[in-house]
Motif scaffolding. Structure first.
Motif, PDB file in Angstrom:
ATOM      1  N   ILE A  24       0.856  -1.182   0.000  1.00 57.39           N
ATOM      2  CA  ILE A  24       0.000   0.000   0.000  1.00 57.39           C
ATOM      3  C   ILE A  24       0.895   1.237   0.000  1.00 57.39           C
ATOM      4  CG2 ILE A  24      -1.822   1.258   1.235  1.00 57.39           C
ATOM      5  CD1 ILE A  24      -2.727  -1.513   0.333  1.00 57.39           C
ATOM      6  N   VAL A  25       0.578   2.212  -0.841  1.00 53.23           N
ATOM      7  CA  VAL A  25       1.321   3.467  -0.875  1.00 53.23           C
ATOM      8  C   VAL A  25       0.923   4.313   0.334  1.00 53.23           C
ATOM      9  CG1 VAL A  25       1.702   5.616  -2.153  1.00 53.23           C
ATOM     10  CG2 VAL A  25       1.486   3.443  -3.383  1.00 53.23           C
ATOM     11  N   ASP A  26       1.911   4.723   1.117  1.00 58.91           N
ATOM     12  CA  ASP A  26       1.653   5.584   2.276  1.00 58.91           C
ATOM     13  C   ASP A  26       1.669   7.054   1.875  1.00 58.91           C
ATOM     14  OD1 ASP A  26       1.394   3.486   4.144  1.00 58.91           O
ATOM     15  OD2 ASP A  26       3.562   3.373   4.361  1.00 58.91           O
ATOM     16  N   HIS A  27       2.756   7.492   1.235  1.00 66.84           N
ATOM     17  CA  HIS A  27       2.867   8.891   0.806  1.00 66.84           C
ATOM     18  C   HIS A  27       4.138   9.075  -0.009  1.00 66.84           C
ATOM     19  CE1 HIS A  27       5.996   9.678   3.830  1.00 66.84           C
ATOM     20  NE2 HIS A  27       5.255   8.989   4.667  1.00 66.84           N
ATOM     21  N   VAL A  28       4.262  10.238  -0.626  1.00 72.86           N
ATOM     22  CA  VAL A  28       5.494  10.592  -1.334  1.00 72.86           C
ATOM     23  C   VAL A  28       6.579  10.817  -0.287  1.00 72.86           C
ATOM     24  CG1 VAL A  28       6.638  12.323  -2.763  1.00 72.86           C
ATOM     25  CG2 VAL A  28       4.306  11.611  -3.313  1.00 72.86           C
ATOM     26  N   ALA A  29       7.681  10.116  -0.438  1.00 78.69           N
ATOM     27  CA  ALA A  29       8.787  10.270   0.505  1.00 78.69           C
ATOM     28  C   ALA A  29       9.685  11.432   0.088  1.00 78.69           C
ATOM     29  CB  ALA A  29       9.593   8.976   0.591  1.00 78.69           C
ATOM     30  N   HIS A  30      10.009  11.508  -1.198  1.00 74.40           N
ATOM     31  CA  HIS A  30      10.788  12.629  -1.719  1.00 74.40           C
ATOM     32  C   HIS A  30      10.825  12.562  -3.238  1.00 74.40           C
ATOM     33  CE1 HIS A  30      14.459  10.225  -2.515  1.00 74.40           C
ATOM     34  NE2 HIS A  30      14.127   9.575  -1.431  1.00 74.40           N
ATOM     35  N   ARG A  31      11.308  13.625  -3.832  1.00 77.84           N
ATOM     36  CA  ARG A  31      11.478  13.704  -5.282  1.00 77.84           C
ATOM     37  C   ARG A  31      12.915  14.113  -5.565  1.00 77.84           C
ATOM     38  NH1 ARG A  31       6.061  15.740  -4.785  1.00 77.84           N
ATOM     39  NH2 ARG A  31       4.646  14.456  -6.013  1.00 77.84           N
ATOM     40  N   ASP A  32      13.468  13.526  -6.603  1.00 76.70           N
ATOM     41  CA  ASP A  32      14.830  13.849  -7.029  1.00 76.70           C
ATOM     42  C   ASP A  32      14.817  14.298  -8.477  1.00 76.70           C
ATOM     43  OD1 ASP A  32      16.144  13.222  -4.684  1.00 76.70           O
ATOM     44  OD2 ASP A  32      16.656  11.191  -5.308  1.00 76.70           O
ATOM     45  N   GLU A  33      15.737  15.182  -8.804  1.00 72.12           N
ATOM     46  CA  GLU A  33      15.950  15.552 -10.195  1.00 72.12           C
ATOM     47  C   GLU A  33      17.262  14.925 -10.649  1.00 72.12           C
ATOM     48  OE1 GLU A  33      15.877  19.804 -10.437  1.00 72.12           O
ATOM     49  OE2 GLU A  33      13.698  19.838 -10.601  1.00 72.12           O
ATOM     50  N   TYR A  34      17.271  14.488 -11.908  1.00 70.84           N
ATOM     51  CA  TYR A  34      18.483  13.895 -12.470  1.00 70.84           C
ATOM     52  C   TYR A  34      18.538  14.204 -13.952  1.00 70.84           C
ATOM     53  CZ  TYR A  34      15.450  10.234 -14.347  1.00 70.84           C
ATOM     54  OH  TYR A  34      14.462   9.568 -15.020  1.00 70.84           O
ATOM     55  N   TYR A  35      19.714  14.052 -14.528  1.00 76.40           N
ATOM     56  CA  TYR A  35      19.892  14.259 -15.964  1.00 76.40           C
ATOM     57  C   TYR A  35      19.772  12.913 -16.670  1.00 76.40           C
ATOM     58  CZ  TYR A  35      21.505  18.968 -14.987  1.00 76.40           C
ATOM     59  OH  TYR A  35      21.574  20.273 -14.574  1.00 76.40           O
ATOM     60  N   ASN A  36      18.901  12.845 -17.676  1.00 76.14           N
ATOM     61  CA  ASN A  36      18.767  11.618 -18.445  1.00 76.14           C
ATOM     62  C   ASN A  36      19.921  11.515 -19.444  1.00 76.14           C
ATOM     63  OD1 ASN A  36      18.127  13.230 -20.665  1.00 76.14           O
ATOM     64  ND2 ASN A  36      15.945  12.791 -20.589  1.00 76.14           N
ATOM     65  N   GLU A  37      19.903  10.474 -20.270  1.00 76.50           N
ATOM     66  CA  GLU A  37      20.995  10.240 -21.223  1.00 76.50           C
ATOM     67  C   GLU A  37      21.126  11.355 -22.257  1.00 76.50           C
ATOM     68  OE1 GLU A  37      20.229   6.411 -22.879  1.00 76.50           O
ATOM     69  OE2 GLU A  37      20.678   5.380 -21.008  1.00 76.50           O
ATOM     70  N   GLU A  38      20.040  12.092 -22.490  1.00 75.75           N
ATOM     71  CA  GLU A  38      20.057  13.188 -23.460  1.00 75.75           C
ATOM     72  C   GLU A  38      20.448  14.520 -22.822  1.00 75.75           C
ATOM     73  OE1 GLU A  38      16.078  12.994 -24.872  1.00 75.75           O
ATOM     74  OE2 GLU A  38      16.419  11.142 -25.988  1.00 75.75           O
ATOM     75  N   GLY A  39      20.749  14.506 -21.522  1.00 75.37           N
ATOM     76  CA  GLY A  39      21.154  15.717 -20.833  1.00 75.37           C
ATOM     77  C   GLY A  39      19.998  16.577 -20.348  1.00 75.37           C
TER      78      GLY A  39
END
Length: 76
Positions: A24-39
């Motif tokens: 069961i999903v409790d809540h959003v724990a965190h969000r991260d930003e990252y660069y994909n292979e295309e930058g």
């Protein structure tokens, strides 16, 4: 996007203890930003989940979870 109360299945290629189990999903724990292979910047959302048949919790990224059933909207 997942919401609290959604039923999910954890992918088989994750931690052995959690692999293939329902949770069961409790809540959003965190969000991260990252660069994909295309930058390009992308965002990855992580959720705290609790196993459906046990009292064990863990944080997983959305791409390691498969939605099985949406929670009923209680904000009517």
């Amino acid at each position: 996007m997942l919401t609290p109360g959604d039923l999910v299945k954890i992918h088989d290629n994750t931690f052995k203890y959690f692999a293939g189990k329902l949770a069961i999903v409790d809540h959003v724990a965190h969000r991260d930003e990252y660069y994909n292979e295309e930058g390009k910047i992308e965002e990855r959302t992580y959720y705290l989940i609790t196993l459906a048949d046990l009292d064990s919790s863990h944080v997983f990224p959305e791409d390691e979870l498969t939605l099985i059933s949406k929670a009923q909207n209680n904000n009517d």
